[in-house]
Design a protein around this motif. Structure first.
Motif, PDB file in Angstrom:
ATOM      1  N   ARG A 287       0.842  -1.192   0.000  1.00 49.77           N
ATOM      2  CA  ARG A 287       0.000   0.000   0.000  1.00 49.77           C
ATOM      3  C   ARG A 287       0.875   1.240   0.000  1.00 49.77           C
ATOM      4  NH1 ARG A 287      -5.340   0.636   0.606  1.00 49.77           N
ATOM      5  NH2 ARG A 287      -5.818   0.363   2.780  1.00 49.77           N
ATOM      6  N   THR A 288       0.423   2.232  -0.688  1.00 49.50           N
ATOM      7  CA  THR A 288       1.225   3.435  -0.802  1.00 49.50           C
ATOM      8  C   THR A 288       1.079   4.327   0.423  1.00 49.50           C
ATOM      9  OG1 THR A 288       0.965   3.423  -3.207  1.00 49.50           O
ATOM     10  CG2 THR A 288       1.651   5.488  -2.192  1.00 49.50           C
ATOM     11  N   ILE A 289       2.188   4.664   1.027  1.00 51.14           N
ATOM     12  CA  ILE A 289       2.162   5.605   2.135  1.00 51.14           C
ATOM     13  C   ILE A 289       2.773   6.932   1.658  1.00 51.14           C
ATOM     14  CG2 ILE A 289       4.319   4.609   3.001  1.00 51.14           C
ATOM     15  CD1 ILE A 289       1.657   6.486   5.097  1.00 51.14           C
ATOM     16  N   TRP A 290       2.042   7.997   1.926  1.00 54.25           N
ATOM     17  CA  TRP A 290       2.510   9.334   1.547  1.00 54.25           C
ATOM     18  C   TRP A 290       3.068  10.011   2.784  1.00 54.25           C
ATOM     19  CZ3 TRP A 290       2.257  11.437  -3.436  1.00 54.25           C
ATOM     20  CH2 TRP A 290       1.600  10.625  -4.380  1.00 54.25           C
ATOM     21  N   PHE A 291       4.145  10.731   2.589  1.00 53.09           N
ATOM     22  CA  PHE A 291       4.781  11.375   3.742  1.00 53.09           C
ATOM     23  C   PHE A 291       5.700  12.479   3.260  1.00 53.09           C
ATOM     24  CE2 PHE A 291       9.045   9.659   3.114  1.00 53.09           C
ATOM     25  CZ  PHE A 291       8.784   8.633   2.227  1.00 53.09           C
ATOM     26  N   LYS A 292       6.226  13.189   4.225  1.00 58.07           N
ATOM     27  CA  LYS A 292       7.160  14.253   3.888  1.00 58.07           C
ATOM     28  C   LYS A 292       8.464  14.022   4.631  1.00 58.07           C
ATOM     29  CE  LYS A 292       7.745  19.231   4.110  1.00 58.07           C
ATOM     30  NZ  LYS A 292       7.156  20.497   4.569  1.00 58.07           N
ATOM     31  N   GLY A 293       9.536  14.161   3.940  1.00 52.11           N
ATOM     32  CA  GLY A 293      10.833  14.061   4.594  1.00 52.11           C
ATOM     33  C   GLY A 293      11.315  12.639   4.810  1.00 52.11           C
ATOM     34  N   ASP A 294      11.871  12.412   5.961  1.00 49.44           N
ATOM     35  CA  ASP A 294      12.506  11.140   6.284  1.00 49.44           C
ATOM     36  C   ASP A 294      11.493  10.001   6.371  1.00 49.44           C
ATOM     37  OD1 ASP A 294      14.155   9.169   7.214  1.00 49.44           O
ATOM     38  OD2 ASP A 294      14.080   9.871   9.306  1.00 49.44           O
TER      39      ASP A 294
END
Length: 439
Positions: A287-294
């Motif tokens: 499943r695709t997890i979206w996030f910012k940075g590390d």
DNA sequence: CGTCCACGTCTAC
DNA sequence: TAGACCTGGACGG
């Protein structure tokens, strides 16, 4: 559409649309759907809905029709029936006129009005499910939105569970602990706290436990002093699992009352999920997890970045037939014009890991071996249902033009309780087998 | 045309 | 930890 907030909005929708309405007859299931029949049939009943996490229960309650209808008790369902729904990837409720019955309306409840209207459970992909006489699924935890205290307790008192050995982004999809959280909510929640998605869940949550105590201490000591300045305490992960979904509920409440385009409203609300400029990776379940940075330390080997614009299935104006049409979409679509364009995902990926080519995950879902669409094609032309009134339906189906087929396919016989309203025929227990259908 | 992707579970090797 | 279960929209050739 369906994560906790949408399920709850669906229950609000049902209650609003069905208020004061009387339903009648049998509950109809489409033929292609493999879920069980709902053996409920009643001259007059009302419908109420409630939600918990990612489930909705419709309660069908026989309506006092006093005066007449007293005699046809025999097989009538006299007790309320609960039907539990899980929405899969594409389920939702809609209320339309009978003529506008949508394609993929897989379970239908009819009003007793002149031109009948229909509450239907629509589910394009058919991953959704329902169960008559059902209850909240065992093993699903308390609702993150409406059972907040027990939700918190359930998580914090079970941190030794191996479920929390996983990365936090994966643990958040475990409905035993986070009933109502789904793929977009996990991204939005982690984003708000800038928690890297692939940090071990227990690590994150243990921190909360401690922090919680700290808070109490602080509160106790400072309360008397300056109540103002202290409040600034940042919310912890578990409280965001509660408040973030509630934000979405609020959006929806305002959104679809005036048949607003709840479509782009949600998109505009998103800060991370499918947002241009954010990173994305597939987790251990693909499943695709979206996030910012590390991304954090527990990134799956060979995880790939994704890009995709979340194009919600049309705007469910929900309410009724045609009305909101499209008109509105433009006005709102402008807000966040080209918000999602090209994504520049995780740079490190492109260069290195791409080459290591170990992407075992490659794809999921897609196994398709050109299996015939076993769907509609069951050309059971026969039909065999000479039952006088077959409302003029298919012919009027002007949805789009191309898909006129899959649509209607009822399955009448199921519950032998057809013309109850009309004649009160003491039913014909025809050939023994399933004729009786009492209950 | 074909491939990839999608708001979620489920079961089976 | 893979598939299976599905339809359909976006995008590439």
């Amino acid at each position: 559409m369906p994560e906790g907030p949408e399920l709850h909005l669906a229950s609000l929708f049902v209650n609003r649309m069905c208020e004061g309405l009387v339903f009648t007859g049998a509950v109809e299931k489409s033929e292609v759907n493999k879920n069980p029949e709902v053996p409920f049939c009643c001259d007059a009943y009302i419908i109420k809905a409630q939600s918990r996490g990612k489930e909705v229960i419709l309660t069908l309650t026989p309506f006092k029709n006093d005066g007449d209808s007293k005699r046809k008790v025999g097989k009538q369902t006299q007790h309320p029936m609960d039907v539990v729904f899980r929405f899969g990837m594409s389920g939702f409720f809609r209320f339309t006129s009978e003529d506008d019955l949508p394609k993929h309306a897989h379970l239908r409840f009819y009003t007793n009005e002149r031109p009948r209207r229909v509450l239907s459970f629509e589910d394009t992909r058919r991953f959704g499910s329902w169960q008559a006489n059902g209850t909240w699924q065992k093993d699903r935890g308390p609702c993150v939105m409406f059972e907040y205290e027990s939700f918190r307790e359930n998580v914090l008192s079970n941190l030794s569970d191996k479920a929390f050995d996983k990365p936090i982004c994966e643990a958040l999809l475990n409905q035993k602990y986070f009933n109502g959280i789904g793929n977009y909510l996990r991204a939005e929640i982690l984003f708000r706290l800038q928690i890297p998605p692939f940090v071990k869940a227990r690590t994150v949550l243990e921190g909360i436990e401690l922090k919680n105590e700290d808070k109490k201490e602080i509160k106790k000591t400072t309360d008397t002093a300056g109540k103002k300045g202290v409040k600034v305490e940042t919310p912890d992960l578990l409280s965001l699992c509660h408040t973030v979904p509630l934000e979405v509920v609020k959006l929806g409440e305002n959104g679809y009352k005036p048949a607003k385009a709840e479509y782009s409203v949600l998109q505009a609300w998103m800060q991370c999920y499918c947002v241009d400029g954010m990173n994305s990776l597939s987790d251990h379940n693909g499943r695709t997890i979206w996030f910012k940075g590390d991304p954090g330390p527990m990134v799956p080997k060979g995880a790939k970045s994704r890009k995709h614009k979340w194009k919600i299935q049309k705007d469910h104006d929900y309410t009724d037939s045609k009305k909101a049409k499209k008109t509105h979409t433009e006005s709102i679509a402008i807000e966040k014009p080209a918000k999602k364009k090209d994504n520049i995902k995780v740079k490190k990926e492109s260069a290195t890991s791409k080459a290591q080519g170990g992407s075992k995950k490659q794809k999921k879902d897609t196994k398709r071996v050109s299996k015939e669409p076993a769907d509609e094609n069951t050309k059971s032309k026969k039909q065999g249902k000479r039952s006088s009134k077959v409302p003029p339906r298919t012919g009027t189906n002007k949805i789009k033009g191309q898909h006129v087929e899959e649509v209607i396919k009822t399955k009448r016989n199921s519950v032998t309780c057809k013309e109850s309203a009309t004649k009160a025929k003491p039913q014909r227990r025809s050939s023994g087998t399933r004729g009786g259908r009492s209950r």
